[in-house]
Write an enzyme that holds these catalytic residues in place. Structure first.
Site, mmCIF file in Angstrom:
data_model
loop_
_atom_site.group_PDB
_atom_site.id
_atom_site.type_symbol
_atom_site.label_atom_id
_atom_site.label_comp_id
_atom_site.label_asym_id
_atom_site.label_seq_id
_atom_site.Cartn_x
_atom_site.Cartn_y
_atom_site.Cartn_z
ATOM 1 N N ILE A 11 -4.488 10.407 11.683
ATOM 2 C CA ILE A 11 -3.514 10.894 10.706
ATOM 3 C C ILE A 11 -4.276 11.462 9.510
ATOM 4 C CG2 ILE A 11 -1.536 10.282 9.251
ATOM 5 C CD1 ILE A 11 -1.007 9.868 12.279
ATOM 6 N N ASN A 22 1.887 -2.107 5.454
ATOM 7 C CA ASN A 22 1.090 -0.885 5.636
ATOM 8 C C ASN A 22 -0.322 -1.006 5.051
ATOM 9 O OD1 ASN A 22 0.639 2.212 5.708
ATOM 10 N ND2 ASN A 22 0.513 1.711 3.517
ATOM 11 N N SER A 41 1.827 3.512 -2.240
ATOM 12 C CA SER A 41 1.772 4.664 -3.154
ATOM 13 C C SER A 41 0.695 5.680 -2.783
ATOM 14 C CB SER A 41 1.570 4.200 -4.605
ATOM 15 O OG SER A 41 0.251 3.772 -4.782
ATOM 16 N N VAL A 67 -2.591 -8.055 -1.217
ATOM 17 C CA VAL A 67 -1.698 -8.573 -0.169
ATOM 18 C C VAL A 67 -2.261 -9.795 0.552
ATOM 19 C CG1 VAL A 67 -0.487 -6.412 0.397
ATOM 20 C CG2 VAL A 67 -2.647 -6.962 1.563
ATOM 21 N N GLY A 73 0.836 -1.207 0.000
ATOM 22 C CA GLY A 73 0.000 0.000 0.000
ATOM 23 C C GLY A 73 0.870 1.255 0.000
ATOM 24 N N ALA A 91 -10.559 -6.227 15.285
ATOM 25 C CA ALA A 91 -10.096 -7.616 15.451
ATOM 26 C C ALA A 91 -8.822 -7.831 14.645
ATOM 27 C CB ALA A 91 -11.193 -8.581 15.015
ATOM 28 N N LYS A 98 -6.543 -5.520 13.698
ATOM 29 C CA LYS A 98 -5.401 -4.760 14.222
ATOM 30 C C LYS A 98 -4.961 -5.310 15.594
ATOM 31 C CE LYS A 98 -4.794 -1.737 10.852
ATOM 32 N NZ LYS A 98 -3.566 -1.625 10.067
ATOM 33 N N TYR A 129 -12.193 -4.370 11.710
ATOM 34 C CA TYR A 129 -10.907 -3.655 11.697
ATOM 35 C C TYR A 129 -10.172 -3.836 13.032
ATOM 36 C CZ TYR A 129 -7.763 0.388 11.041
ATOM 37 O OH TYR A 129 -6.669 1.210 10.914
ATOM 38 N N SER A 159 -2.820 0.383 14.754
ATOM 39 C CA SER A 159 -3.873 1.391 14.898
ATOM 40 C C SER A 159 -4.197 1.529 16.378
ATOM 41 C CB SER A 159 -5.102 0.905 14.127
ATOM 42 O OG SER A 159 -6.288 1.434 14.663
HETATM 43 P P1 NDP Z 1 -5.098 4.625 2.470
HETATM 44 O O1 NDP Z 1 -6.465 4.117 2.152
HETATM 45 O O2 NDP Z 1 -4.652 5.927 1.926
HETATM 46 O O3 NDP Z 1 -4.008 3.537 2.062
HETATM 47 C C1 NDP Z 1 -4.257 2.175 2.142
HETATM 48 C C2 NDP Z 1 -3.401 1.502 1.090
HETATM 49 O O4 NDP Z 1 -3.587 0.076 1.189
HETATM 50 C C3 NDP Z 1 -3.764 1.898 -0.320
HETATM 51 O O5 NDP Z 1 -2.560 2.140 -1.023
HETATM 52 C C4 NDP Z 1 -4.456 0.678 -0.887
HETATM 53 O O6 NDP Z 1 -4.229 0.450 -2.249
HETATM 54 C C5 NDP Z 1 -3.750 -0.414 -0.126
HETATM 55 N N1 NDP Z 1 -4.550 -1.638 -0.111
HETATM 56 C C6 NDP Z 1 -5.810 -1.788 0.358
HETATM 57 N N2 NDP Z 1 -6.190 -3.061 0.219
HETATM 58 C C7 NDP Z 1 -5.143 -3.722 -0.341
HETATM 59 C C8 NDP Z 1 -4.928 -5.054 -0.731
HETATM 60 N N3 NDP Z 1 -5.853 -6.004 -0.533
HETATM 61 N N4 NDP Z 1 -3.747 -5.377 -1.305
HETATM 62 C C9 NDP Z 1 -2.790 -4.420 -1.507
HETATM 63 N N5 NDP Z 1 -2.940 -3.146 -1.149
HETATM 64 C C10 NDP Z 1 -4.108 -2.795 -0.577
HETATM 65 O O7 NDP Z 1 -5.031 4.586 4.068
HETATM 66 P P2 NDP Z 1 -4.001 5.191 5.130
HETATM 67 O O8 NDP Z 1 -2.792 5.691 4.452
HETATM 68 O O9 NDP Z 1 -4.764 6.091 6.001
HETATM 69 O O10 NDP Z 1 -3.667 3.899 5.988
HETATM 70 C C11 NDP Z 1 -2.452 3.175 5.877
HETATM 71 C C12 NDP Z 1 -2.340 2.229 7.077
HETATM 72 O O11 NDP Z 1 -2.374 2.984 8.290
HETATM 73 C C13 NDP Z 1 -3.474 1.227 7.170
HETATM 74 O O12 NDP Z 1 -2.973 -0.016 7.624
HETATM 75 C C14 NDP Z 1 -4.385 1.838 8.218
HETATM 76 O O13 NDP Z 1 -5.158 0.873 8.894
HETATM 77 C C15 NDP Z 1 -3.360 2.463 9.146
HETATM 78 N N6 NDP Z 1 -3.904 3.545 9.980
HETATM 79 C C16 NDP Z 1 -4.219 4.758 9.466
HETATM 80 C C17 NDP Z 1 -4.715 5.768 10.278
HETATM 81 C C18 NDP Z 1 -5.053 7.121 9.767
HETATM 82 O O14 NDP Z 1 -5.515 7.957 10.552
HETATM 83 N N7 NDP Z 1 -4.864 7.414 8.499
HETATM 84 C C19 NDP Z 1 -4.917 5.545 11.723
HETATM 85 C C20 NDP Z 1 -4.561 4.229 12.163
HETATM 86 C C21 NDP Z 1 -4.062 3.274 11.319
HETATM 87 P P3 NDP Z 1 -5.105 1.215 -3.383
HETATM 88 O O15 NDP Z 1 -4.685 2.643 -3.303
HETATM 89 O O16 NDP Z 1 -4.667 0.526 -4.625
HETATM 90 O O17 NDP Z 1 -6.540 0.985 -3.025
#
Ligand code: NDP
Length: 256
Positions: A190, A91, A14, A64, A12, A159, A161, A157, A144
């Site tokens: 974030i 991520n 990009s 993933v 994830g 469960a 994390k 979610y 998280s």
């Molecule tokens: P985004 O939705 O911006 O990023 C999530 C990324 O995961 C995207 O690039 C998405 O790809 C990729 N993704 C989703 N499903 C799959 C899959 N099955 N296979 C491969 N890639 C996948 O979210 P955030 O940047 O906010 O979150 C990033 C991480 O941080 C996550 O694990 C989230 O749970 C955690 N987090 C974030 C918080 C926040 O406040 N932002 C708080 C707590 C935790 P695509 O773009 O192609 O869909």
């Protein structure tokens, strides 16, 4: 084939937090391999931005949580870089919002498969590659607040994390003897494109409940990942670093 001394895989990587992790790693000298489920024009732009740091960046579209796709991703990495990864950042993550009584089975499966099984599949393959290459490595899982707190309407979610928290500890114990460290970075609120859509004032809402008085930025998470990736954290494993401005340390308290 590109020769490299340090190779990081960021799932994830990009968009959102993952993009800042990839960029900061590249600026710090790492070559980057990214897997996202989708590829679009934005992906190409991000890959070019990472390459503009002077490091190599390889993108592969894969889920993933699907073993055959993940295996293909690592075969493609081997072809491109000719080396095992030194760092994995798990991520990629998704969430759904629904009360327990209404949550659809398909959503439960997708969230747990992506967040928890994805972490397992990528870790297992990368740790085996590190073991075979006899290189010490670092694995960082993005957790998280749900690692330890109960958020209503996020049961799938939470469960997943909570599972990432324990997965991190068991993996650290099992892989320590191979010189592989496994840690978790648990973000607070974030500000990303995704979270901005959750509320009309996401930054203001989180500033109110965060002791440090502000929302977090993706760069805050990237800085913690860089620390756990490098030698400065060489005696740290099995830990969760809370990058949350104190939000999830603060107790609910009726008198103040
Ligand atoms: P985004 O939705 O911006 O990023 C999530 C990324 O995961 C995207 O690039 C998405 O790809 C990729 N993704 C989703 N499903 C799959 C899959 N099955 N296979 C491969 N890639 C996948 O979210 P955030 O940047 O906010 O979150 C990033 C991480 O941080 C996550 O694990 C989230 O749970 C955690 N987090 C974030 C918080 C926040 O406040 N932002 C708080 C707590 C935790 P695509 O773009 O192609 O869909």
């Amino acid at each position: 084939m590109v020769s490299t001394s340090k190779l990081a895989v960021v799932t994830g990587g990009s968009t959102g937090i993952g993009k800042d992790i990839s960029l900061l790693l590249a600026e710090s000298g790492w070559n980057i391999a990214i897997s996202n489920i989708h590829a679009d024009e934005n992906t190409e732009e991000v890959v070019d931005e990472i390459k503009s740091t002077g490091r190599d960046c390889f993108f592969y579209a894969c889920d993933v949580g699907v073993k055959q796709e993940v295996e293909k991703f690592y075969r493609a990495i081997e072809e491109n870089f000719g080396d095992a990864p030194d760092l994995l950042v798990n991520n990629a993550g998704v969430q759904t919002w629904a009360p327990l009584l209404d949550l659809k089975e398909a959503d439960w499966d997708r969230v747990v498969r992506t967040n928890l099984k994805g972490c397992f599949l990528n870790t297992q393959i990368v740790a085996n590659l590190m073991k075979k290459a006899k290189k010490p490595g670092s694995i960082v899982n993005i957790g998280s607040g749900c690692n330890k707190l109960a958020f209503p309407n996020l049961v799938d979610y939470s469960a997943s994390k909570g599972g990432v928290e324990m997965f991190t500890k068991v993996a650290a114990v099992e892989l320590g003897g191979m010189g592989i460290r496994v840690n978790c970075v648990a973000p607070g609120g974030i500000l990303t494109n995704r979270t901005q859509e959750e509320s009309s004032d996401y930054a203001g809402d989180w500033a109110k409940i965060t002791p440090l008085g502000r929302v977090g930025y993706a760069k805050d998470i990237a800085n913690a990942v860089i620390f756990l990736a490098g030698d400065q954290s060489s005696f740290i494993t099995g830990q969760t670093i809370w990058v949350d401005g104190g939000a999830f340390t603060k107790a609910n308290w009726p008198y103040a």
